[in-house]
Every structure is written in structure tokens, then in C-alpha cells.
Design an enzyme around this catalytic site. Structure first.
Site, PDB file in Angstrom:
ATOM      1  N   GLU A   1       8.021  49.380  34.525  1.00 53.99           N
ATOM      2  CA  GLU A   1       7.790  50.665  33.826  1.00 53.99           C
ATOM      3  C   GLU A   1       8.564  50.278  32.706  1.00 53.99           C
ATOM      4  O   GLU A   1       9.652  50.508  32.458  1.00 53.99           O
ATOM      5  CB  GLU A   1       8.808  51.737  34.812  1.00 53.99           C
ATOM      6  CG  GLU A   1       8.157  53.228  34.386  1.00 53.99           C
ATOM      7  CD  GLU A   1       9.130  53.860  33.153  1.00 53.99           C
ATOM      8  OE1 GLU A   1       8.892  53.327  31.894  1.00 53.99           O
ATOM      9  OE2 GLU A   1       9.765  54.586  33.477  1.00 53.99           O
TER      10      GLU A   1
ATOM     11  N   GLU B   1       8.091  49.692  23.673  1.00 52.21           N
ATOM     12  CA  GLU B   1       9.326  48.830  24.228  1.00 52.21           C
ATOM     13  C   GLU B   1       8.821  47.612  24.332  1.00 52.21           C
ATOM     14  O   GLU B   1       9.579  46.956  25.337  1.00 52.21           O
ATOM     15  CB  GLU B   1       9.614  49.592  25.638  1.00 52.21           C
ATOM     16  CG  GLU B   1      10.642  50.716  25.109  1.00 52.21           C
ATOM     17  CD  GLU B   1      11.209  51.758  26.211  1.00 52.21           C
ATOM     18  OE1 GLU B   1      10.888  51.379  27.115  1.00 52.21           O
ATOM     19  OE2 GLU B   1      11.330  52.883  25.916  1.00 52.21           O
TER      20      GLU B   1
HETATM   21  N1  SAH Z   1      12.206  50.405  36.503  1.00 51.19           N
HETATM   22  C1  SAH Z   1      13.385  51.345  36.395  1.00 51.19           C
HETATM   23  C2  SAH Z   1      13.606  51.446  34.916  1.00 51.19           C
HETATM   24  C3  SAH Z   1      12.782  51.441  34.039  1.00 51.19           C
HETATM   25  S1  SAH Z   1      13.520  51.518  32.445  1.00 51.19           S
HETATM   26  C4  SAH Z   1      12.663  52.687  36.789  1.00 51.19           C
HETATM   27  O1  SAH Z   1      11.540  52.856  36.838  1.00 51.19           O
HETATM   28  O2  SAH Z   1      13.251  53.865  37.198  1.00 51.19           O
HETATM   29  C5  SAH Z   1      12.990  50.050  31.744  1.00 51.19           C
HETATM   30  C6  SAH Z   1      14.272  48.920  31.740  1.00 51.19           C
HETATM   31  O3  SAH Z   1      13.444  47.489  31.727  1.00 51.19           O
HETATM   32  C7  SAH Z   1      15.303  49.107  31.062  1.00 51.19           C
HETATM   33  O4  SAH Z   1      16.644  49.039  31.735  1.00 51.19           O
HETATM   34  C8  SAH Z   1      15.317  47.863  30.100  1.00 51.19           C
HETATM   35  O5  SAH Z   1      16.616  47.155  29.673  1.00 51.19           O
HETATM   36  C9  SAH Z   1      14.516  46.813  30.957  1.00 51.19           C
HETATM   37  N2  SAH Z   1      13.446  45.658  30.287  1.00 51.19           N
HETATM   38  C10 SAH Z   1      12.697  46.127  29.093  1.00 51.19           C
HETATM   39  N3  SAH Z   1      11.826  44.954  28.816  1.00 51.19           N
HETATM   40  C11 SAH Z   1      12.317  43.910  29.719  1.00 51.19           C
HETATM   41  C12 SAH Z   1      12.092  42.862  30.066  1.00 51.19           C
HETATM   42  N4  SAH Z   1      11.192  42.140  29.369  1.00 51.19           N
HETATM   43  N5  SAH Z   1      12.807  41.886  30.672  1.00 51.19           N
HETATM   44  C13 SAH Z   1      13.922  42.346  31.497  1.00 51.19           C
HETATM   45  N6  SAH Z   1      14.173  43.829  31.331  1.00 51.19           N
HETATM   46  C14 SAH Z   1      13.506  44.510  30.598  1.00 51.19           C
END
Ligand code: SAH
Length: 692
Positions: A144, A153
């Protein structure tokens, strides 16, 4: 690793960068993060859970072990869903250390420690192999990583890398696919965020029309996405010129390419008009069948959309480089260009007899490079600010007030960023208005003055107010000091009180009978019940059966860090609320006098007059320009019956969320909320406390 945190200093109007050490605690980032909002997004959570269950079943039906890679696990939620759905093992990747730590705790608390391995790395640093972070490649990819623009993002490069190195060929992906939709519209309101409209001024010697420089006319603007709660845009504020069109989609179960590309669709306007804006949103299909769909479609496309309120995913407003008159039924090509992180749009007319295949050959005509502001106006005036400058009612209030205070021999100094007041003052008779801005895009002002034949009429003083010298003013004393006030570094409404600091700094240059416009400002406050915004700061507790209280506690700790709960800025036109109290003036600031040395404090109580949940207090500033003329940066109107509020659409208001919510009934003896508010003249900040 060094972390730099930017903060505007309201006593100097400038940005300061503080370097934080190793032990920087990220309280600000956590307190203001979107995790709570995501955990409250029931529609999203339910559909992810359905999609994950379906993907695990498909893998199991093939007789394989289900190995999940969850990139960006946050609280660990999606991995816990996978583990509950029967996945054999989950690798939960999270780059943000405080979140990775929280995920470990949450996974443990929910009893999944043996099934979920939390890895505190960026996914592109993750290794696979017997000694690696992952034993083997995964066959289910769950993420996500989407923002309102879908790719902002970094979802594309992350997927590209994951398909190359972290997952098996033919893996299942949840979501399976994302699709971006667009609709062409005409909207004076939204277009006013991109262009400066001509300003009409009724002067003694006839009507003057202030026009933007031609450089601005053809400027594509800035590349940053404009994301808004489109569901709050009334249908009377725009006209749809096309049907909803599918622009492009991405299949996440196949290798993904992040390199820049473009997509083109043919469309025929359903109505003639001025094509100005491309509205856009996306949906995700959680499984290949498309039966589990989560959509950001706005209310006129999907009438139930208001029921699934969320703030972490909204809708996008894209501005075409130029306004284009279009005719109903004529053939148009709309092109979406994208790089790794952003999308922008172009519109072309198809030539006579041209069909779609021929159209492909015209790609040279498409502006493939990302929009960059060349005119500098879009750097000086951001979108809400342009909207504000284009607000004729507001301009009229300033013109009326200037007319009252200016005389033909007035020496006028303006202190405000990017203000048109000096030009208005010139038209209304001031001899040679001067201005001092904190940001000086010299070329822009030169072009602007040239376009309006104002060269030598207005003097730009490139000095900070405290460094102003008599020579800057040709040894004249200022008889009229004006400000909107507006400063680009202001985050909260009272940060524009920098005007008072600047006014104090230039005191020695003021004539004894100086007029200051605005003469004063006042801070106003009201207790409200939010329709939805409360969710972003409200604890979640249990999410789809998983205990995420650790996250709630973490956010609460960060909010209460150093016992300094703070107000936060929100544009309330996007976030409906109902007033539970009357608006109350709580502090006044007298600009005719210099800034006092001591703090300004007030205490009092406000009665709750309506039934509802007190989620917090809203605060805003009002400026008293001249006798009987005021402008509000907050409440514009309120229906006394239901308490529905109309907010200034160009400004952010301050919201102070109460740590606990009280529910008021209609009472003959109304409940009161007591408050203590303190303006610290040393820091320029306002601290507040409420007791319910
Ligand atoms: N999966 C959770 C949070 C989603 S928010 C949910 O659905 O509730 C997205 C998260 O991904 C954030 O905490 C951000 O720090 C992390 N993130 C984004 N890109 C990333 C990457 N390439 N590797 C590791 N973490 C990542």
C-alpha cells in the site's frame, strides 16, 4: 544519519533549519502522520483483507506455500491479514524506523511473531538467499504505497525492483491492478489557482485593469500535485466537458516499468466550453477479476463516495498549460505524461480526418518534459494564494479601505509577500508606494510592472524591515503602512502576526500620524464537531480484528510530547464541521502600537449551544483594515440553525484537537468549555489549553 527539520520563525518571517541528532525522535512526523487515517479507512481495510484472502487461496490451490512480501508494512496490518488468511510466512518491510519498531510490537501482541518477520530497510536494500533478509523470493506481493496521485510515493520504482529481485515470476499481487481515470472540466474557481486574473480598480481617473505579465500566461506552473477533497467542491463550481475516461492502468502482478512514458486517449467533449482542468482519481482492483474494487471516484461519478471518507487518498486537480476552447463532439487527444513520481497532462486537437493511429505520430507536439515554472509567479504565489489574489470580494475590501486612508501625498510602505497592495495604492493615489518582501523575484516584478506600465511607479526595497534605512525611503517618513498581512512562511493563522514584528522594526520610519492598515487583528475561536476530520487524530483500537493500540499510544505520546500539544493547520472548506459554540473573539492585536514586550494571555469559557461531539477548537484571524471593514481568514458564514460553517476557501485555519471528546446534549443549562490562550511575543507562537 542527520535529520534536518525546517521550521518557520514567526518573529522573523523566515525559515530556520535545525539539525537533529541520531536520537531524533520523529514525534512531529508520527503525530502528524496518516497512519490513524489509514487504520480508520474501513473500505480500504476490508477490501485489502478480501484481496489478500483470495490471493492466499489461489496460491494454496496451486499446492504452493504462500510466501508474502509486504512492502511498507507500517503497523504490520496487511501482513497480519495475510498470516490470518493462512499465509505460511510474511516478510514485512518498513523503512521508517519508529514504524518498524511499532510493527514488531504489534505483530507480537497479536501473536504472529513466528509468521511475520519485520525488516527495517528500504525494499531496494532487502537481500534474498540463505543468509539474506528473505530465505527465498515471495509469491504474493502486498503493498500500500499509493498516494493521491498513485505514484507520488515511489510505488513504480519499488515495484520495478521487487519484480526483479524479491518476488517470483507469476506472483500474485494485492492490489492486482490500479487504473487512473480523468475528466476534462471548465472551472473558474480551480483555474483561479493557476492564473492571475485581471484586477479591476476604480480609480479617480477612470478604471484601471491590472494584468499578469505574458510570461505567466504561457507558464505550465509547478509540477507538484494539487490534491484536494473533490467531494467538497460543489457541482456549481465546475462544468464537466467530457465523460470519465480511463487514462492508464498498471498491472502489479507483472514486471513494472518506472521509466518516463506517456499515455494518450481520444475524447470528444460532451459540451462546448473552455478546457482548463483535468480532474483525476484512481481505483485499485484487489484481485484479477475486478470484483474487489476500492475507488476514489468523486460524488458525481459514485454517489456513495462521501460514505468512504479518507484523507490519505483524495483526488487530483491538474492544470492544462493553457486554456483551450473546445467544441462538443470535436476530436481531442488527452495525453498523460509521467516520470517515476508524477503525472501531468496536455490536450491537443486532432486534425481533420485524423484517427487515433495517426495521432500517435504527433507525439513530438506533446510537451513531454515535466512542467517547470519559468515565470516565477507560481513560485511566489502558490495555488491557494493565487485563489486569494483572484478573490474579487477580498480585493474590493482592500480597495475600499485604501481609498479611505490614502491621500495624494501619502508615502506608503507595504510589508507582505507577493502583495498587489502597492499597485492598488498607486492607482488609488499614493505618490510612490514602496514594498519590502521577504522573497524578491525581481524579474517577475519587473515583468509585472512592465505589463502594466508601472516602471518607476513602485519601488521595491530589498531590505528586511529591521534593516530599513532612511535612504531607502528617500528620507521621507511613512504615512501609510500597509500589509494584507500575508507571508509565505506562515503555517498557522497567527504566524502572519509577523506584520506586527515588522511594523515594530520600522517604527522609527513612521510619521507621527501614521495610518497602519490593517489597524488591528483579532484571534477568533469556536468549538466544533467535525463530520470526518476527527478520524485523523482519533485512536483506532482494533482494526479488522487486529489490536493496533500500540500505534494509538505512539501517536498519543507524540502528540503530547513535551506536553506541547499544538494546533495544526487545515483548510476547513475541505473538512466540513458544525459549530457547537458561538464564535468568540479571544485576543486582539493593535498594530497602531508597537509589539509589547510581555505575553498576551486570555482565559475564559465558551458555552456549548448545540448537541454534538466536541472534537476540538478552530481558530482563525480577522483583520480590521479600516473603520467598519474587516476580512476574515476563517469563518465566512454560519447557519445559526444547524451550525453549518462556511470557511474562507483560500486559507488554512488552526485546529486544536481535544484529547478526549465530550458529547453535549441540548441543555437548558449549557455545558461550558474553559480555555487559556497565550501569545508569546518572544516566539510568535500561540499556546492553548482547554478543559471540558
Ligand atoms: N501497509 C500499511 C502502511 C502503509 S503506509 C497499511 O496498509 O496500513 C506506507 C508505508 O510504507 C510507510 O510506513 C512508509 O514508510 C513505507 N514505505 C514506503 N516505501 C517503502 C519501501 N520502498 N520500502 C520500505 N518501506 C516503504
Amino acid at each position: 544519519m542527520k535529520t534536518f527539520c525546517g521550521r518557520a520563525n514567526p518573529t522573523t518571517g523566515s525559515m530556520e533549519w535545525l539539525e537533529e541528532g541520531e536520537d531524533y525522535d520523529y514525534h512531529q512526523e508520527i503525530a502528524r502522520s496518516r497512519y490513524a487515517d489509514m487504520l480508520h479507512d474501513k473500505d480500504r481495510n476490508v477490501k485489502y483483507y478480501q484481496g489478500i484472502r483470495a490471493a492466499v487461496s489461489r496460491v494454496k490451490e496451486r499446492g504452493e506455500k504462500a510466501i508474502v512480501l509486504d512492502i511498507g508494512t507500517g503497523t504490520g496490518l496487511l501482513s497480519m491479514m495475510a498470516a490470518s488468511a493462512g499465509a505460511d510466512f510474511c516478510y514485512a518491510i518498513e523503512v521508517f524506523k519508529p514504524m518498524a519498531n511499532a510493527a514488531v510490537k504489534i505483530v507480537e501482541k497479536n501473536g504472529f511473531s513466528d509468521k511475520i518477520k519485520v525488516i527495517n530497510k528500504h525494499s531496494t536494500e532487502v537481500t534474498v538467499g540463505p543468509d539474506g533478509d528473505m530465505q527465498c523470493r515471495a509469491n504474493i506481493l502486498v503493498t500500500e504505497l499509493f498516494d493521491t496521485e498513485l505514484i507520488g510515493e515511489g510505488a513504480l520504482p519499488t515495484y520495478e525492483h521487487a519484480h526483479k529481485y524479491l518476488v517470483q515470476e507469476g506472483c500474485e499481487a494485492v492490489p492486482h491492478r490500479a487504473t487512473v481515470y480523468v475528466q476534462l472540466v471548465e472551472s473558474k474557481r480551480m483555474w483561479s489557482w493557476k492564473k492571475l486574473f485581471p484586477v479591476h480598480v476604480e480609480a479617480e481617473d477612470g478604471e484601471k485593469i491590472l494584468v499578469p505579465p505574458s510570461e505567466m500566461e504561457n507558464c505550465p506552473g509547478v509540477p507538484s500535485v494539487c490534491d484536494i477533497q473533490l467531494n467538497q467542491m460543489p457541482s456549481s463550481d465546475f462544468t464537466t466537458l467530457s465523460d470519465v475516461v480511463t487514462m492508464f492502468s498498471v498491472d502489479f502482478s507483472k514486471p513494472v516499468q518506472s521509466a518516463s512514458t506517456y499515455y494518450r486517449v481520444q475524447l470528444e467533449p460532451v459540451k462546448s466550453g473552455k478546457a482548463q482542468i483535468v480532474l483525476s482519481w484512481w481505483d485499485i482492483d484487489m484481485d484479477p477479476s475486478g470484483m474487489i474494487n476500492c475507488t476514489m471516484a468523486p460524488y458525481w461519478v459514485k454517489p456513495t463516495s462521501a460514505l468512504q471518507w479518507r484523507d490519505h487518498w483524495m483526488q487530483c486537480v491538474y492544470f492544462l498549460p493553457n486554456e483551450e476552447p473546445v467544441l462538443q463532439g470535436e476530436k481531442l487527444y488527452l495525453t498523460a505524461c509521467r516520470d517515476e513520481y508524477s503525472v501531468w497532462y496536455n490536450l491537443q486537437k486532432a486534425r481533420e480526418g485524423e484517427n487515433k493511429a495517426d495521432g500517435e505520430e504527433h507525439k513530438a507536439a506533446v510537451r513531454l518534459e515535466s512542467p517547470v515554472c519559468r515565470c516565477r509567479a507560481h513560485l511566489l504565489w502558490n495555488r491557494p494564494r493565487l485563489g486569494e489574489l483572484n478573490d474579487q470580494n477580498r480585493t474590493h475590501q482592500y480597495i475600499k479601505s485604501l481609498r479611505k486612508v490614502l491621500k495624494t501625498d501619502s508615502v506608503c510602505l507595504c510589508i507582505s509577500d507577493g502583495s498587489l497592495l502597492p499597485v492598488l495604492a498607486h492607482y488609488l493615489g499614493a505618490k510612490q508606494p514602496s514594498r519590502t518582501d521577504l522573497y524578491h523575484p525581481h524579474e517577475l516584478w519587473q515583468a509585472f510592472f512592465k505589463a502594466n506600465h508601472l516602471e518607476d511607479k513602485i519601488k521595491i526595497i530589498e531590505a528586511r524591515p529591521e534593516l530599513l534605512k532612511p535612504s531607502h525611503l528617500e528620507d521621507k517618513k511613512i504615512s501609510v503602512l500597509v500589509g494584507e498581512p500575508f507571508f509565505t512562511t506562515s503555517l498557522l493563522p497567527w504566524h502572519n502576526l509577523y506584520f506586527w514584528y515588522a511594523r515594530t522594526a520600522v517604527s522609527t520610519h513612521l510619521a507621527s500620524n501614521v495610518t497602519v492598515l490593517p489597524q488591528s487583528a483579532s484571534l477568533h475561536m469556536m468549538i466544533v464537531e467535525f463530520q470526518d476530520l476527527w478520524r485523523i487524530r482519533s485512536p483506532c483500537g482494533i482494526c479488522e480484528g487486529f489490536d493496533v493500540q500500540t500505534m494509538d499510544d505512539m501517536i498519543k505520546d507524540s502528540l503530547n510530547f513535551r506536553e506541547s500539544k499544538e494546533a495544526e493547520p487545515h483548510p476547513l472548506w475541505e473538512y466540513p464541521c458544525k459549530s457547537l459554540s458561538d464564535p468568540q473573539e479571544v485576543l486582539t492585536f493593535d498594530f497602531t502600537k508597537t509589539l509589547p514586550q510581555h505575553c498576551l494571555s486570555t482565559e475564559g469559557s465558551v458555552n456549548l449551544l448545540r448537541k454534538g461531539k466536541s472534537h476540538g477548537a478552530v481558530l482563525w484571524m480577522e483583520y480590521h483594515l479600516a473603520a467598519d471593514i474587516s476580512v476574515s481568514t476563517g469563518l465566512m458564514q454560519m447557519s445559526s440553525e444547524k451550525g453549518n460553517c462556511e470557511w474562507n476557501p483560500h486559507c488554512k485555519q488552526a485546529v486544536y484537537f481535544f484529547s478526549s471528546v465530550i458529547e453535549s446534549e441540548i441543555l437548558s443549562d449549557p455545558t461550558a468549555v474553559t480555555y487559556a490562550i497565550n501569545f508569546d511575543t518572544k516566539t510568535g507562537e500561540i499556546a492553548m489549553d482547554f478543559k471540558l
